[in-house]
Design a protein around this motif. Structure first.
Motif, short mmCIF file in Angstrom:
data_model
loop_
_atom_site.label_atom_id
_atom_site.label_comp_id
_atom_site.label_asym_id
_atom_site.label_seq_id
_atom_site.Cartn_x
_atom_site.Cartn_y
_atom_site.Cartn_z
N UNK A 29 2.33 -6.03 -5.66
CA UNK A 29 2.67 -4.62 -5.71
C UNK A 29 2.08 -3.89 -4.54
N UNK A 30 2.50 -2.69 -4.13
CA UNK A 30 1.93 -1.95 -3.11
C UNK A 30 0.44 -1.63 -3.21
N UNK A 31 0.13 -1.50 -4.29
CA UNK A 31 -1.43 -1.49 -4.48
C UNK A 31 -2.27 -2.84 -4.07
N UNK A 32 -1.67 -3.61 -4.67
CA UNK A 32 -2.44 -5.15 -4.33
C UNK A 32 -2.24 -5.43 -3.07
N UNK A 33 -1.07 -4.93 -2.11
CA UNK A 33 -0.94 -5.45 -0.77
C UNK A 33 -1.90 -4.56 -0.15
N UNK A 34 -2.15 -3.18 -0.16
CA UNK A 34 -2.83 -2.41 0.62
C UNK A 34 -4.25 -2.35 0.17
N UNK A 35 -4.69 -3.00 -1.06
CA UNK A 35 -6.10 -3.30 -1.29
C UNK A 35 -6.58 -4.67 -0.55
N UNK A 36 -5.45 -5.37 -0.12
CA UNK A 36 -6.11 -6.47 0.43
C UNK A 36 -6.14 -6.40 1.98
N UNK A 37 -5.77 -5.47 2.51
CA UNK A 37 -5.77 -4.96 3.93
C UNK A 37 -6.99 -4.14 4.26
N UNK A 38 -8.21 -4.77 4.92
CA UNK A 38 -9.31 -4.00 5.39
C UNK A 38 -9.04 -2.75 5.90
N UNK A 39 -7.99 -2.73 7.04
CA UNK A 39 -7.91 -1.46 7.80
C UNK A 39 -6.99 -0.52 6.82
#
Length: 285
Positions: A29-39
């Motif tokens: 999901x969008x939440x999972x992708x964003x949550x995995x990106x430090x920046x």
């Protein structure tokens, strides 16, 4: 934008591109992708604090999101530190923060970069418009109160939509709107209040830098006072009495969204204490 800030953003984007490529997957999901990106940790943190991250984890809906990188928030804080600290750091400005965050989200549609035509508009979740641009392979996003944001990483596809990572925080209309602006742009049904506030210089009488919530009586409320009372309060000789009445409607140093009002509680205005009553017909003081 300052040169130093631009250098930081360019460097951050290079690292971000690698991170997104490693994280992005259409089964996330969008939440999972964003949550995995430090920046993207700053925007993810704010989404978590406001309870909005759950929407981006919802696979029964689709979204197009424009998440700003961390350095975009740092640049905004450098540019306007007072407003930034107020919106992003004060508990009673959570409604404003939600408004800003949802300005980066378009619900119900997936807009890929190839489908963006220069000058097209979309309506964000906060009900304000964004203008999209596309020229020579560069996609941009802008609002009336925001310097144009550039999409630094387009088309991060997820199971419930797409993200276009941007280099600038998009600020909604409220960001550059003062209480004075708000009062002077009020609808005709508040014209009496606008006139009286301007006549008394009411907002200028508040402590410098103060925040406030205004309980705004409409024209019918003033008319209900009767002609004699209105004549008294609009007489320049009685300006102090008028100010006293108007201050009954001003909650100083506290921002109170309607959704935060609780039945059978009290609020303190500049001059008095008001009881709150909430019924099926509305909110009453």
């Amino acid at each position: 934008m300052r040169t130093g800030t631009m250098v930081r953003i360019v460097a951050a984007v290079a690292l971000l591109l690698t991170a997104v490529r490693e994280t992005s997957a259409q089964n996330q999901t969008l939440a999972e992708i964003a949550g995995g990106v430090a920046d993207l940790s700053t925007v993810v943190g704010f989404l978590g604090e406001t309870g909005l991250i759950g929407a981006l984890a919802n696979e029964s809906a689709v979204y197009t999101v424009f998440p700003p990188i961390n350095d975009a928030f740092a640049a905004l804080e450098e540019e306007d530190p007072v407003v930034y600290q107020r919106i992003f750091g004060a508990a009673d400005f959570v409604a404003h923060l939600k408004n800003l965050l949802t300005y980066h989200v378009v619900a119900g549609t997936v807009v890929s970069s190839s489908g963006i035509m220069d000058g097209m508009t979309v309506t964000a979740v906060n009900k304000e418009e964004l203008t999209l641009g596309s020229s020579n392979g560069t996609v941009t996003v802008s609002s009336p109160s925001t310097m144009e944001a550039t999409v630094v990483i387009p088309d991060v596809n997820a199971s419930n939509g797409v993200a276009h990572v941007i280099d600038t925080v998009l600020t909604p209309a409220f960001w550059n709107t003062s209480l004075t602006d708000l009062i002077n742009s009020a609808p005709e049904e508040l014209s009496t209040l606008v006139s009286l506030v301007n006549t008394t210089g009411l907002l200028g009488r508040l402590p410098q830098g103060a925040t406030a919530t205004i309980l705004a009586p409409n024209n019918n409320a003033f008319n209900a006072l009767g002609e004699e009372a209105l004549a008294f309060y609009t007489d320049p000789a009685n300006v102090d009495a008028l100010v006293a009445v108007l201050l009954n409607h001003v909650i100083v140093d506290v921002v109170v969204p309607a959704e935060n009002l609780v039945n059978n509680t009290e609020v303190e205005t500049a001059r008095t204490t008001l009881s709150v009553s909430i019924t099926d017909e509305g909110v009453f003081f």
